[in-house]
Design an enzyme around this catalytic site. Structure first.
Site, mmCIF file in Angstrom:
data_model
loop_
_atom_site.group_PDB
_atom_site.id
_atom_site.type_symbol
_atom_site.label_atom_id
_atom_site.label_comp_id
_atom_site.label_asym_id
_atom_site.label_seq_id
_atom_site.Cartn_x
_atom_site.Cartn_y
_atom_site.Cartn_z
ATOM 1 N N GLU A 7 43.772 49.359 32.984
ATOM 2 C CA GLU A 7 42.670 48.378 33.090
ATOM 3 C C GLU A 7 41.565 48.921 33.992
ATOM 4 O OE1 GLU A 7 41.033 45.856 32.342
ATOM 5 O OE2 GLU A 7 42.193 44.023 32.072
ATOM 6 N N ASP B 55 40.809 40.747 38.409
ATOM 7 C CA ASP B 55 40.033 39.771 39.165
ATOM 8 C C ASP B 55 40.922 38.535 39.333
ATOM 9 O OD1 ASP B 55 37.908 38.331 40.221
ATOM 10 O OD2 ASP B 55 36.758 38.232 38.385
HETATM 11 P P1 IMP Z 1 40.341 38.567 35.114
HETATM 12 O O1 IMP Z 1 40.964 37.992 33.874
HETATM 13 O O2 IMP Z 1 39.619 37.512 35.903
HETATM 14 O O3 IMP Z 1 41.310 39.344 35.964
HETATM 15 O O4 IMP Z 1 39.195 39.522 34.657
HETATM 16 C C1 IMP Z 1 39.442 40.724 34.097
HETATM 17 C C2 IMP Z 1 38.247 41.221 33.315
HETATM 18 O O5 IMP Z 1 37.023 40.652 33.781
HETATM 19 C C3 IMP Z 1 38.126 42.702 33.511
HETATM 20 O O6 IMP Z 1 38.831 43.401 32.527
HETATM 21 C C4 IMP Z 1 36.632 42.916 33.429
HETATM 22 O O7 IMP Z 1 36.255 43.123 32.085
HETATM 23 C C5 IMP Z 1 36.021 41.614 33.907
HETATM 24 N N1 IMP Z 1 35.580 41.667 35.307
HETATM 25 C C6 IMP Z 1 36.151 41.103 36.396
HETATM 26 N N2 IMP Z 1 35.455 41.361 37.516
HETATM 27 C C7 IMP Z 1 34.412 42.135 37.137
HETATM 28 C C8 IMP Z 1 33.319 42.761 37.853
HETATM 29 O O8 IMP Z 1 33.168 42.677 39.080
HETATM 30 N N3 IMP Z 1 32.466 43.484 37.086
HETATM 31 C C9 IMP Z 1 32.574 43.622 35.751
HETATM 32 N N4 IMP Z 1 33.569 43.066 35.050
HETATM 33 C C10 IMP Z 1 34.486 42.335 35.735
#
Ligand code: IMP
Length: 180
Positions: free
Chosen positions: A100, A104
């Protein structure tokens, strides 16, 4: 030259490369003795620069596949994860190394891990370039992360804002004025 929409650089190209070297040492140690080549699965599209550098440092036989999910719009995560492009490989009884760009809230990776568990992967090793633990909602830790970052919206080295900035060779914080 730093893009003028970038507020500050968090990780330079050299720092990223050094982090990926350490990640390669971790997976080389873990999978060097594998009898069946592990399947490295990149989570598109953000994984591309990271995966590209990482596989060039891998010292065991491996296979490569990709999964694309839609989970993120603009600068906020959403909880709905949909498979956009599925794997071409049957993961049953395979050692999977999931690659990955960033974790986040962890909703995306949680759903992807469930897919692999349901398909009866033998093991899943989850590796991420960046970890943003301050925004975590699900209690999920990567097996390996190259860098922990504070709660910034970052772009570059694969990471995008509305599909842009993936081509930057460094990771930077986007100027708020650019997206608000
Ligand atoms: P999560 O499901 O919130 O963990 O988000 C994961 C996805 O969100 C990652 O694979 C990224 O594509 C996107 N993402 C999360 N934070 C960022 C950031 O700071 N910049 C760009 N994309 C992000």
């Amino acid at each position: 030259m730093i893009d003028n929409r970038i507020d500050k650089v968090l990780l330079t190209a050299d720092e990223i490369e050094a982090g990926i070297n350490k990640c390669a040492q971790y997976i080389n140690k873990k999978f060097k003795q594998s009898k069946i080549p592990p399947l490295m699965v990149g989570v598109l599209k953000g994984c591309i620069p990271f995966l590209g550098r990482l596989i060039s440092k891998v010292e065991f036989d491996m296979e490569l596949d990709f999964i694309a999910v839609a989970s993120y719009h603009g600068t906020e995560s959403t909880q709905n994860v949909k498979i956009v492009t599925d794997l071409a490989t049957d993961v049953k009884n395979r050692d999977v190394i999931l690659i990955e760009d960033i974790v986040d809230t962890a909703f995306t990776i949680h759903q992807i891990l469930e897919i692999f568990k349901n398909r009866q992967a033998k093991s899943i090793t989850f590796v991420t370039l960046l970890d943003k633990p301050s925004r975590r909602i699900l209690n999920l830790k990567p097996d390996y992360f190259c860098f922990t970052i504070p709660n910034y919206f970052v772009v570059g080295f694969g990471l995008d804002y509305n599909q842009k900035f993936r081509n930057l060779p460094y990771i930077g914080v986007l100027k708020k004025s650019y997206y608000s």
